[in-house]
Write a protein that holds these residues in place. Structure first.
Motif, PDB file in Angstrom:
ATOM      1  N   ALA A  42       0.834  -1.210   0.000  1.00 52.45           N
ATOM      2  CA  ALA A  42       0.000   0.000   0.000  1.00 52.45           C
ATOM      3  C   ALA A  42       0.868   1.259   0.000  1.00 52.45           C
ATOM      4  O   ALA A  42       0.572   2.233  -0.697  1.00 52.45           O
ATOM      5  CB  ALA A  42      -0.931  -0.003   1.207  1.00 52.45           C
ATOM      6  N   SER A  43       1.955   1.237   0.768  1.00 52.23           N
ATOM      7  CA  SER A  43       2.840   2.404   0.849  1.00 52.23           C
ATOM      8  C   SER A  43       3.500   2.696  -0.494  1.00 52.23           C
ATOM      9  O   SER A  43       3.533   3.849  -0.952  1.00 52.23           O
ATOM     10  CB  SER A  43       3.900   2.167   1.923  1.00 52.23           C
ATOM     11  N   GLN A  44       4.018   1.659  -1.146  1.00 51.47           N
ATOM     12  CA  GLN A  44       4.740   1.874  -2.403  1.00 51.47           C
ATOM     13  C   GLN A  44       3.791   2.308  -3.521  1.00 51.47           C
ATOM     14  O   GLN A  44       4.143   3.162  -4.346  1.00 51.47           O
ATOM     15  CB  GLN A  44       5.493   0.608  -2.795  1.00 51.47           C
ATOM     16  N   VAL A  45       2.598   1.751  -3.567  1.00 52.57           N
ATOM     17  CA  VAL A  45       1.627   2.166  -4.586  1.00 52.57           C
ATOM     18  C   VAL A  45       1.220   3.621  -4.362  1.00 52.57           C
ATOM     19  O   VAL A  45       1.099   4.405  -5.317  1.00 52.57           O
ATOM     20  CB  VAL A  45       0.392   1.237  -4.563  1.00 52.57           C
ATOM     21  N   GLN A  46       1.021   4.007  -3.113  1.00 50.57           N
ATOM     22  CA  GLN A  46       0.657   5.388  -2.809  1.00 50.57           C
ATOM     23  C   GLN A  46       1.760   6.346  -3.238  1.00 50.57           C
ATOM     24  O   GLN A  46       1.499   7.433  -3.762  1.00 50.57           O
ATOM     25  CB  GLN A  46       0.360   5.525  -1.316  1.00 50.57           C
ATOM     26  N   ARG A  47       3.002   5.948  -3.035  1.00 42.24           N
ATOM     27  CA  ARG A  47       4.135   6.803  -3.449  1.00 42.24           C
ATOM     28  C   ARG A  47       4.196   6.940  -4.970  1.00 42.24           C
ATOM     29  O   ARG A  47       4.501   8.003  -5.500  1.00 42.24           O
ATOM     30  CB  ARG A  47       5.442   6.212  -2.926  1.00 42.24           C
ATOM     31  N   LEU A  48       3.870   5.860  -5.687  1.00 41.36           N
ATOM     32  CA  LEU A  48       3.882   5.921  -7.149  1.00 41.36           C
ATOM     33  C   LEU A  48       2.760   6.816  -7.651  1.00 41.36           C
ATOM     34  O   LEU A  48       2.972   7.680  -8.516  1.00 41.36           O
ATOM     35  CB  LEU A  48       3.741   4.514  -7.726  1.00 41.36           C
ATOM     36  N   GLU A  49       1.571   6.624  -7.125  1.00 41.65           N
ATOM     37  CA  GLU A  49       0.423   7.386  -7.617  1.00 41.65           C
ATOM     38  C   GLU A  49       0.495   8.863  -7.225  1.00 41.65           C
ATOM     39  O   GLU A  49      -0.074   9.716  -7.912  1.00 41.65           O
ATOM     40  CB  GLU A  49      -0.868   6.763  -7.090  1.00 41.65           C
TER      41      GLU A  49
END
Length: 590
Positions: free
Chosen positions: A381-388
Motif C-alpha cells: 500500500a505504501s509503495q503504490v501510494q508513493r507511485l500514484e
C-alpha cells in the motif's frame, strides 16, 4: 532412563513423550505424502501446528496441572492454525509447488512466540498465581532453551550415525540402509521420536542440564564487558563522526538493533536469577549497569534511522520488521535504564521489565503475522501510494516486489494499477502492471515498454533509425535488456549509449548498444532489426563512457569490420541463429 529403578511416573512420562513424538512424525509424513490434496490455507495451518504444538506438549508433560496443560495446548494450536493458514493464504505457493513448507521466518517467529507464552503460563500455574517468581521464570526458560538445543544436537548426531552406517554397508555393496533412511515414512517418525526421547532424557537429568546452563551463562557473562566497551566507545565517537557515515551504510539501523539484542542477551546471562553471595563479581555488576544505560541511545539512533528511511523510501517489509524490533527494544531500553538508576537491590527492576517485555514481544510477533500489521500489506500500500502521488518515479518503482515479494497483497496492488487510468503515466503504469501479472516466476524476461526503451537507450554520434526503438521486440532480444537486465520492469536501470556503424558490406548500417559489460550488435533483416552478435575481446575501460566520449572508431580489415574502443580492438562475434530466425523462436529442424 530405562533401568529397573525408574519410577512409574518417569516411565509414564516416557511413554507419553514417545507417543507424542511418533504421532507427530506419522502425521507429518501423512501431510507430506498427501500434501497436494490440501488447499494452501489448510496445508499451512496443519504444517505449522504439527511442527510446533507437539514440541510444546513434550515440554508440558508433568510441568503443570492437566487442565492448564490442555487449555494451553488448545490455545497454542489455535495460534498456529491461524498463523499458518494466513501465511499460506497471503503467499500461497504456485500449483506446481503445492505442499511447500511454511516460510522459515513464519516458523521461527511463531515458535518464538509459543516458547515465550509457554514459559509465561506454565511456571505461573506451577506456583498457582498469575505471575510466577522471576527465579522460576529464569530457571524454566533457560533450562528449556538448553534442553531444546541438546535435543537438536541429539537428533543431528542420530542422523550422522545413520548416514555413517549407510556408508559402511554401501562399502560392501548393501544399500538397504541408505534407501531406508531416505524414505519419508522413516525419516519423519525417526526424527520426531528421537527428539521426544532427548526431551525426556534432559528432563530426568535436570541437574546436568542446569549445570550446562550455568556453564554457558557464566561464559557469556564475561563477553558482556567486551560488548559494553564497544557500545560505549561507539556512542562516545558518534558526536565526532556525525550520523552521515551511518546512513551511508544503508544497514545501520539493523546493525544497531542487533547490538541491542546482543546486549539484552548478555545482560540477562550475567544477571541470571539475581544477586547472590559473591555473584556476580563487582566488575560485572558495574558492566551490567553501563550496558543497560547504553541501550537507550543505541535504540534512539536506530529509531531515527528507520524513520529517515521510511520518510525517504516508504515502508518495506524489512522496515516493518525493524519497527517491530524497535517496539521491543524500546521496552528493554526504558526498563533497563530504570533498573540501572533505581535504588535498592542491584538491577531488581530488570525482572519486571523482562516480564512486561515478554508479553509485548508476543503481541508484536502475533500482530506482524496477521492482517493487523502484515508487512507485505503495509509495504504494498505504501509503495503504490508513493507511485500514484508522484513521490517515486515510474523508472525507479519496483514492480517486481509487488509481483513476487508482497504475496497476495502485491498482486491485488498490481491489479489496481492495471485497472487505474487516472493520473500521470497511467497508461504506461497499467501496461507495466499487466506485464507483471502475466509473469509466472522471478526470472521470466518481460519486454520493456516503448517509453522505457526511449528513456534507456541514448544515441551518440547521430540519431538512431526510428524503427529501431519503435518496433516490437520479443522479450529475450530487446536491446533495452542490455541496459536494465533480464527483468526490465523491476526497478531503476542504467543508461546505455548506442551508435550506428557500418560493420559489413551488406546495405544499411548496424547499431551497437553499449551496456555496462558488453556491446550488442543489431542489423536490419527483412524489414526488422535483429540481434546479430556481440563485440568480442578484452575490454579496456567502460564501453558506454568510451562511446559517449567519441573514443570509438571502425577498423575495416576485411569484409566485416572490427571496432576499436579505448585503443583495444574488438571483433564482432556473429550470432549462432539461422538467417531470418528471430530470437523469439528457433528453426524447425524436423
Amino acid at each position: 532412563m530405562l533401568d529397573d529403578q525408574a519410577t512409574p511416573t518417569i516411565r509414564k512420562a516416557l511413554v507419553i513423550r514417545i507417543t507424542i513424538g511418533l504421532a507427530q512424525g506419522l502425521a507429518l509424513y501423512a501431510l507430506h505424502r498427501w500434501r497436494a490434496e490440501f488447499i494452501p490455507a489448510v496445508l499451512g495451518a496443519l504444517v505449522l501446528t504439527l511442527w510446533l504444538v507437539p514440541i510444546a506438549a513434550l515440554g508440558a508433560v508433568g510441568a503443570a496441572r492437566s487442565r492448564t496443560t490442555a487449555s494451553w495446548l488448545a490455545a497454542a494450536a489455535l495460534i498456529t492454525l491461524v498463523i499458518g493458514a494466513y501465511a499460506f493464504y497471503v503467499d500461497a505457493p504456485p500449483a506446481q509447488e503445492a505442499g511447500a513448507w511454511v516460510s522459515p521466518a513464519v516458523a521461527f517467529f511463531t515458535a518464538t512466540a509459543i516458547f515465550i507464552l509457554h514459559h509465561l503460563i506454565l511456571p505461573a500455574d506451577a506456583e498457582r498465581r498469575w505471575r510466577a517468581t522471576f527465579e522460576r521464570y529464569f530457571d524454566e526458560g533457560w533450562k528449556d532453551a538448553v534442553r531444546l538445543a541438546l535435543g537438536v544436537v541429539f537428533v543431528g548426531a542420530l542422523w550422522l550415525l545413520l548416514w555413517l552406517g549407510a556408508s559402511l554397508f554401501k562399502l560392501i555393496g548393501l544399500d538397504f540402509l541408505e534407501k531406508l533412511i531416505a524414505k519419508p515414512w522413516f525419516s519423519f517418525p525417526a526424527t520426531t521420536t528421537f527428539f521426544a526421547i532427548a526431551v525426556h532424557i534432559t528432563d530426568i537429568r535436570v541437574g546436568l542440564v542446569r549445570g550446562a546452563r550455568t556453564l554457558v551463562l557464566s561464559l557469556l557473562s564475561w563477553l558482556l564487558p567486551v560488548l559494553a566497551l564497544i557500545a560505549a566507545g561507539f556512542l562516545i565517537a558518534l558526536p565526532f563522526t556525525g550520523l552521515a557515515p551511518l546512513w551511508a551504510t544503508r544497514s545501520s539501523s539493523g546493525v544497531m538493533l542487533a547490538a541491542c539484542a546482543a546486549l539484552v542477551i548478555l545482560i540477562n546471562a550475567t544477571y541470571q536469577d539475581g544477586e547472590r553471595d559473591g555473584f556476580p563479581p563487582l566488575v560485572l555488576k558495574w558492566t551490567v549497569r553501563i550496558a543497560a544505560v547504553t541501550l537507550a541511545p543505541l535504540t534512539l539512533v536506530a529509531a531515527y534511522g528507520v524513520r529517515l528511511r521510511i520518510g525517504q523510501h516508504g515502508f518495506t517489509p524489512g522496515r516493518i520488521y525493524a519497527l517491530a524490533c524497535l517496539a521491543i527494544a524500546v521496552c528493554y531500553a526504558a526498563g533497563y535504564a530504570w533498573a540501572a538508576f533505581s535504588r535498592g537491590p542491584w538491577m531488581k527492576r530488570l525482572e519486571t521489565t523482562n516480564w512486561i517485555t515478554a508479553q509485548v514481544a508476543v503481541a508484536v510477533l502475533l500482530a506482524i503475522f496477521s492482517p493487523l500489521l502484515d508487512p507485505a500489506r503495509i509495504a504494498a500500500a505504501s509503495q503504490v501510494q508513493r507511485l500514484e502521488s508522484g513521490r517515486i518515479s515510474l523508472k525507479a518503482f519496483d514492480f517486481d516486489f509487488l509481483r513476487f515479494g508482497a504475496g497476495r497483497w502485491g498482486q491485488t496492488a498490481l491489479k489496481h494499477l492495471a485497472a487505474n487510468r487516472t493520473g500521470p503515466h497511467a497508461d504506461e503504469i497499467a501496461q507495466l502492471a499487466q506485464a507483471q501479472l502475466r509473469r509466472t516466476n522471478r526470472w521470466e524476461v518481460v519486454a520493456p515498454t516503448q517509453a522505457q526503451r526511449l528513456d534507456t537507450i541514448h544515441p551518440v554520434g547521430g540519431p538512431l533509425p526510428p524503427t529501431f526503438l519503435s518496433q516490437g521486440w520479443p522479450a529475450g532480444t530487446d536491446p533495452a535488456t542490455v541496459c536494465i537486465g533480464p527483468i526490465p520492469v523491476s526497478g531503476p536501470g542504467q543508461i546505455c549509449q548506442a551508435m550506428t556503424a557500418e560493420l559489413d558490406d551488406a546495405p544499411g548500417p548496424e547499431i551497437i548498444v553499449f551496456g555496462s559489460d558488453e556491446a550488442q550488435v543489431y542489423s536490419q533483416r527483412n524489414g526488422r532489426w535483429t540481434d546479430v552478435g556481440r563485440l568480442y575481446g578484452l575490454l579496456c575501460g567502460d564501453y558506454a563512457a568510451a562511446a559517449k566520449a567519441g573514443r570509438v572508431r571502425i577498423v575495416p580489415p576485411n569484409a566485416r569490420a572490427d571496432v576499436e574502443i579505448n585503443g583495444r580492438r574488438l571483433v564482432l562475434l556473429p550470432d549462432s541463429k539461422c538467417p531470418g530466425v528471430d530470437g523469439a523462436a528457433g528453426a524447425d529442424t524436423r
